[in-house]
Design a protein around this motif. Structure first.
Motif, PDB file in Angstrom:
ATOM      1  N   TYR A 175       1.104  -1.072   0.119  1.00  0.00           N
ATOM      2  CA  TYR A 175      -0.174  -0.200  -0.226  1.00  0.00           C
ATOM      3  C   TYR A 175       1.152   1.093   0.285  1.00  0.00           C
ATOM      4  CZ  TYR A 175      -4.061  -3.262   1.079  1.00  0.00           C
ATOM      5  OH  TYR A 175      -5.088  -3.718   1.224  1.00  0.00           O
ATOM      6  N   LEU A 176       2.342   0.986   0.297  1.00  0.00           N
ATOM      7  CA  LEU A 176       3.094   2.377   0.416  1.00  0.00           C
ATOM      8  C   LEU A 176       3.217   2.536  -0.739  1.00  0.00           C
ATOM      9  CD1 LEU A 176       4.157   4.433   2.815  1.00  0.00           C
ATOM     10  CD2 LEU A 176       6.248   3.058   3.148  1.00  0.00           C
ATOM     11  N   ALA A 177       4.424   1.395  -1.484  1.00  0.00           N
ATOM     12  CA  ALA A 177       4.206   1.413  -2.627  1.00  0.00           C
ATOM     13  C   ALA A 177       3.602   2.117  -3.929  1.00  0.00           C
ATOM     14  CB  ALA A 177       5.273   0.428  -2.335  1.00  0.00           C
ATOM     15  N   ILE A 178       2.495   1.598  -3.636  1.00  0.00           N
ATOM     16  CA  ILE A 178       1.702   2.426  -4.205  1.00  0.00           C
ATOM     17  C   ILE A 178       0.956   3.318  -3.941  1.00  0.00           C
ATOM     18  CG2 ILE A 178      -1.261   1.846  -4.827  1.00  0.00           C
ATOM     19  CD1 ILE A 178      -0.593  -1.198  -4.625  1.00  0.00           C
ATOM     20  N   GLY A 179       0.872   4.321  -3.338  1.00  0.00           N
ATOM     21  CA  GLY A 179       0.402   5.426  -2.512  1.00  0.00           C
ATOM     22  C   GLY A 179       1.565   6.564  -3.206  1.00  0.00           C
ATOM     23  N   LEU A 180       3.166   5.537  -3.203  1.00  0.00           N
ATOM     24  CA  LEU A 180       4.289   6.713  -4.206  1.00  0.00           C
ATOM     25  C   LEU A 180       4.099   6.650  -5.192  1.00  0.00           C
ATOM     26  CD1 LEU A 180       7.568   5.228  -2.269  1.00  0.00           C
ATOM     27  CD2 LEU A 180       5.719   7.507  -1.531  1.00  0.00           C
ATOM     28  N   LEU A 181       3.998   5.832  -6.663  1.00  0.00           N
ATOM     29  CA  LEU A 181       3.531   5.654  -7.366  1.00  0.00           C
ATOM     30  C   LEU A 181       2.326   6.233  -8.129  1.00  0.00           C
ATOM     31  CD1 LEU A 181       4.474   4.266  -9.796  1.00  0.00           C
ATOM     32  CD2 LEU A 181       2.534   2.055  -9.527  1.00  0.00           C
ATOM     33  N   ILE A 182       1.065   6.647  -6.935  1.00  0.00           N
ATOM     34  CA  ILE A 182       0.153   7.255  -7.510  1.00  0.00           C
ATOM     35  C   ILE A 182       0.650   8.527  -7.566  1.00  0.00           C
ATOM     36  CG2 ILE A 182      -2.677   8.117  -6.382  1.00  0.00           C
ATOM     37  CD1 ILE A 182      -2.996   5.063  -6.126  1.00  0.00           C
ATOM     38  N   LEU A 183       1.298   9.283  -6.586  1.00  0.00           N
ATOM     39  CA  LEU A 183       1.824  10.428  -6.241  1.00  0.00           C
ATOM     40  C   LEU A 183       2.428  11.005  -7.857  1.00  0.00           C
ATOM     41  CD1 LEU A 183       3.343  11.090  -2.789  1.00  0.00           C
ATOM     42  CD2 LEU A 183       1.081  12.038  -3.879  1.00  0.00           C
ATOM     43  N   ASP A 184       3.326   9.659  -7.999  1.00  0.00           N
ATOM     44  CA  ASP A 184       3.945   9.738  -9.514  1.00  0.00           C
ATOM     45  C   ASP A 184       3.110  10.082 -10.746  1.00  0.00           C
ATOM     46  OD1 ASP A 184       7.032  10.166  -8.302  1.00  0.00           O
ATOM     47  OD2 ASP A 184       7.289   8.420  -8.203  1.00  0.00           O
ATOM     48  N   LEU A 185       1.999   9.416 -10.978  1.00  0.00           N
ATOM     49  CA  LEU A 185       1.777   9.056 -11.195  1.00  0.00           C
ATOM     50  C   LEU A 185      -0.171  10.492 -11.999  1.00  0.00           C
ATOM     51  CD1 LEU A 185      -0.724   6.038 -11.161  1.00  0.00           C
ATOM     52  CD2 LEU A 185       1.456   6.885 -13.827  1.00  0.00           C
ATOM     53  N   ILE A 186      -0.350  11.357 -11.131  1.00  0.00           N
ATOM     54  CA  ILE A 186      -0.806  12.731 -10.934  1.00  0.00           C
ATOM     55  C   ILE A 186       0.033  13.709 -10.416  1.00  0.00           C
ATOM     56  CG2 ILE A 186      -2.812  11.629  -9.347  1.00  0.00           C
ATOM     57  CD1 ILE A 186      -1.759  12.584  -6.529  1.00  0.00           C
ATOM     58  N   SER A 187       1.126  13.599 -10.778  1.00  0.00           N
ATOM     59  CA  SER A 187       2.573  14.449 -10.313  1.00  0.00           C
ATOM     60  C   SER A 187       2.818  15.031 -12.579  1.00  0.00           C
ATOM     61  CB  SER A 187       3.436  14.283 -10.004  1.00  0.00           C
ATOM     62  OG  SER A 187       2.954  14.159  -8.797  1.00  0.00           O
ATOM     63  N   ILE A 188       2.755  13.568 -13.335  1.00  0.00           N
ATOM     64  CA  ILE A 188       3.415  13.957 -14.036  1.00  0.00           C
ATOM     65  C   ILE A 188       2.232  15.168 -15.603  1.00  0.00           C
ATOM     66  CG2 ILE A 188       2.796  13.059 -16.956  1.00  0.00           C
ATOM     67  CD1 ILE A 188       3.593   9.771 -15.106  1.00  0.00           C
ATOM     68  N   PRO A 189       1.194  15.337 -14.876  1.00  0.00           N
ATOM     69  CA  PRO A 189       0.616  16.812 -16.186  1.00  0.00           C
ATOM     70  C   PRO A 189       1.001  17.809 -15.472  1.00  0.00           C
ATOM     71  CG  PRO A 189      -1.254  14.804 -15.478  1.00  0.00           C
ATOM     72  CD  PRO A 189      -0.272  14.585 -14.620  1.00  0.00           C
ATOM     73  N   SER A 190       1.492  17.989 -14.533  1.00  0.00           N
ATOM     74  CA  SER A 190       2.023  19.331 -13.914  1.00  0.00           C
ATOM     75  C   SER A 190       2.946  19.651 -15.228  1.00  0.00           C
ATOM     76  CB  SER A 190       2.699  19.213 -12.552  1.00  0.00           C
ATOM     77  OG  SER A 190       3.470  18.528 -12.055  1.00  0.00           O
ATOM     78  N   PHE A 191       3.782  19.093 -15.646  1.00  0.00           N
ATOM     79  CA  PHE A 191       4.961  19.495 -15.870  1.00  0.00           C
ATOM     80  C   PHE A 191       6.322  19.810 -15.144  1.00  0.00           C
ATOM     81  CE2 PHE A 191       2.129  18.957 -19.678  1.00  0.00           C
ATOM     82  CZ  PHE A 191       2.230  17.994 -20.417  1.00  0.00           C
ATOM     83  N   SER A 192       6.374  19.392 -13.817  1.00  0.00           N
ATOM     84  CA  SER A 192       7.427  19.995 -13.366  1.00  0.00           C
ATOM     85  C   SER A 192       8.365  19.827 -13.136  1.00  0.00           C
ATOM     86  CB  SER A 192       6.739  20.765 -11.673  1.00  0.00           C
ATOM     87  OG  SER A 192       6.374  19.610 -11.734  1.00  0.00           O
ATOM     88  N   ASN A 193       8.235  18.122 -12.992  1.00  0.00           N
ATOM     89  CA  ASN A 193       9.238  16.962 -13.384  1.00  0.00           C
ATOM     90  C   ASN A 193       9.197  15.907 -13.712  1.00  0.00           C
ATOM     91  OD1 ASN A 193      11.455  15.622 -12.529  1.00  0.00           O
ATOM     92  ND2 ASN A 193      11.329  15.379 -10.080  1.00  0.00           N
ATOM     93  N   THR A 194       7.900  16.518 -14.987  1.00  0.00           N
ATOM     94  CA  THR A 194       7.401  14.785 -15.661  1.00  0.00           C
ATOM     95  C   THR A 194       9.343  13.844 -15.769  1.00  0.00           C
ATOM     96  OG1 THR A 194       6.086  16.531 -17.201  1.00  0.00           O
ATOM     97  CG2 THR A 194       6.281  14.217 -18.101  1.00  0.00           C
ATOM     98  N   GLY A 195       9.647  14.331 -16.214  1.00  0.00           N
ATOM     99  CA  GLY A 195      10.921  13.050 -16.536  1.00  0.00           C
ATOM    100  C   GLY A 195      11.578  13.004 -15.744  1.00  0.00           C
ATOM    101  N   GLY A 196      11.534  13.533 -14.173  1.00  0.00           N
ATOM    102  CA  GLY A 196      11.872  12.464 -12.911  1.00  0.00           C
ATOM    103  C   GLY A 196      11.006  11.537 -12.252  1.00  0.00           C
ATOM    104  N   HIS A 197       9.398  12.263 -12.886  1.00  0.00           N
ATOM    105  CA  HIS A 197       8.217  11.152 -12.249  1.00  0.00           C
ATOM    106  C   HIS A 197       8.108   9.708 -12.974  1.00  0.00           C
ATOM    107  CE1 HIS A 197       6.841  13.908  -9.435  1.00  0.00           C
ATOM    108  NE2 HIS A 197       6.525  14.375 -10.449  1.00  0.00           N
ATOM    109  N   LEU A 198       8.226   9.878 -14.573  1.00  0.00           N
ATOM    110  CA  LEU A 198       8.446   8.939 -15.426  1.00  0.00           C
ATOM    111  C   LEU A 198       9.403   8.334 -15.573  1.00  0.00           C
ATOM    112  CD1 LEU A 198       7.475  11.629 -19.002  1.00  0.00           C
ATOM    113  CD2 LEU A 198       5.588   9.330 -17.241  1.00  0.00           C
ATOM    114  N   ALA A 199      10.976   8.088 -15.261  1.00  0.00           N
ATOM    115  CA  ALA A 199      11.496   7.516 -14.738  1.00  0.00           C
ATOM    116  C   ALA A 199      11.398   6.697 -13.424  1.00  0.00           C
ATOM    117  CB  ALA A 199      12.909   8.396 -14.416  1.00  0.00           C
ATOM    118  N   HIS A 200      10.160   7.403 -12.443  1.00  0.00           N
ATOM    119  CA  HIS A 200      10.143   6.790 -11.130  1.00  0.00           C
ATOM    120  C   HIS A 200       9.681   5.162 -11.101  1.00  0.00           C
ATOM    121  CE1 HIS A 200      10.741  10.814  -8.254  1.00  0.00           C
ATOM    122  NE2 HIS A 200      12.001  10.355  -8.741  1.00  0.00           N
TER     123      HIS A 200
END
Length: 297
Positions: A175-200
């Motif tokens: 559940y903790l791992a999935i929570g971290l992954l969800i944070l990356d997914l919802i952060s992609i549209p912001s384009f503030s650190n898209t490349g980093g979130h995709l790498a995660h």
């Protein structure tokens, strides 16, 4: 003992997680000093130029000019908060990982997770229209993809393993791992650190694949670690062969040595099966000591 000697001794005696943390911090301090020096010399752009040569680029053409960057980028960090959280995650989840796997597997997942993250980062920037219209080649740095590989390896292998969090109490690792992954997914549209979130995400996928093969008794890090050993040997000085003669007999025969090794491995396999079914807290003190000693060999 001088501080430098203490650090060297700690590095030598420490496990794989400690060494990875030391390398990351050491690289961060080197570039921090370079930043300070070039800023005082009013050439701050030179420090960025040097760092860019060790950061992985989104442009495949630029990558051909610095192929080493697919490895070096995972030891670079942008600022203090960047390295702080990555090293904290590496320390916490690295220790959990070593309860199920050995240090060489952790090192393999660290590098393979970083490579998977770099691959997804480069592909995304050259496929998706919203990302591939860059005027100058973006670069990426950080150990986040490598750490995500370690997190999802442990979480996928033992999803019911419980982690105790402040304010939240015990929570299952998956559940903790999935929570971290969800944070990356919802952060992609912001384009503030898209490349980093995709790498995660790339690192997380590698971790899940590693665990899926490990459940079946397969270790995908074996060939990679063998390749890295051969690569490292190309840049290391080979010691001169020295022949010595000794009259001292070997205290343990090959048969006894192999029998003891097989017995210890069977015990570790039994402990890992117990963790998978009942959790780490179900282990006795002796079982915890055996597992700790095995993870540091």
């Amino acid at each position: 003992m001088a501080i430098a000697d203490e650090i060297k001794e700690s590095f030598r005696q420490g496990g794989v997680v400690t060494r990875l943390i030391y390398v990351n911090i050491g690289v961060f301090l080197v570039f921090l000093i370079l930043d300070a020096f070039f800023s005082l010399a009013q050439h701050a752009e030179w420090a960025y130029m040097i760092k860019s040569w060790f950061s992985v680029p989104a442009d495949p053409g630029a990558l051909l000019l610095k192929p080493w960057s697919i490895f070096t980028y995972m030891f670079l960090h942008f600022n203090f908060m960047h390295i702080l959280f990555n090293m904290l995650y590496l320390f916490w989840f690295g220790r959990i990982f070593l309860q199920f796997f050995n240090p060489r597997q952790l090192l393999g997942v660290y590098f393979m997770g970083g490579l998977a993250g770099a691959l997804l980062y480069i592909l995304s920037y050259n496929i998706f229209p919203a990302l591939n219209n860059f005027t100058e080649s973006p670069i990426m740095m950080g150990a986040s993809a490598s750490v995500m590989g370690i997190i999802f390896s442990a979480a996928s292998y033992s999803p019911n393993y419980k982690v105790h969090l402040v304010l939240l109490g015990p929570i299952k690792l998956m559940y903790l791992a999935i929570g971290l992954l969800i944070l990356d997914l919802i952060s992609i549209p912001s384009f503030s650190n898209t490349g980093g979130h995709l790498a995660h995400i790339g690192g997380a996928l590698l971790g899940m694949f590693f665990a899926s093969r490990a459940v079946k008794g397969k270790d995908i890090t074996l060939r990679f670690n063998h390749f890295m050993d051969n690569l490292a040997s190309l840049f290391s000085r080979k010691p001169k062969m020295r022949v010595t003669h000794s009259r001292t007999k070997r205290p343990v025969s090959d048969m006894d040595y192999n029998a003891n090794k097989k017995k210890k491995q069977s015990n570790i396999d039994r402990i890992l099966d117990k963790i998978k079914t009942s959790g780490y807290d179900s282990l006795t003190k002796q079982e915890k000591d055996d597992l700790f000693n095995a993870s540091n060999n």
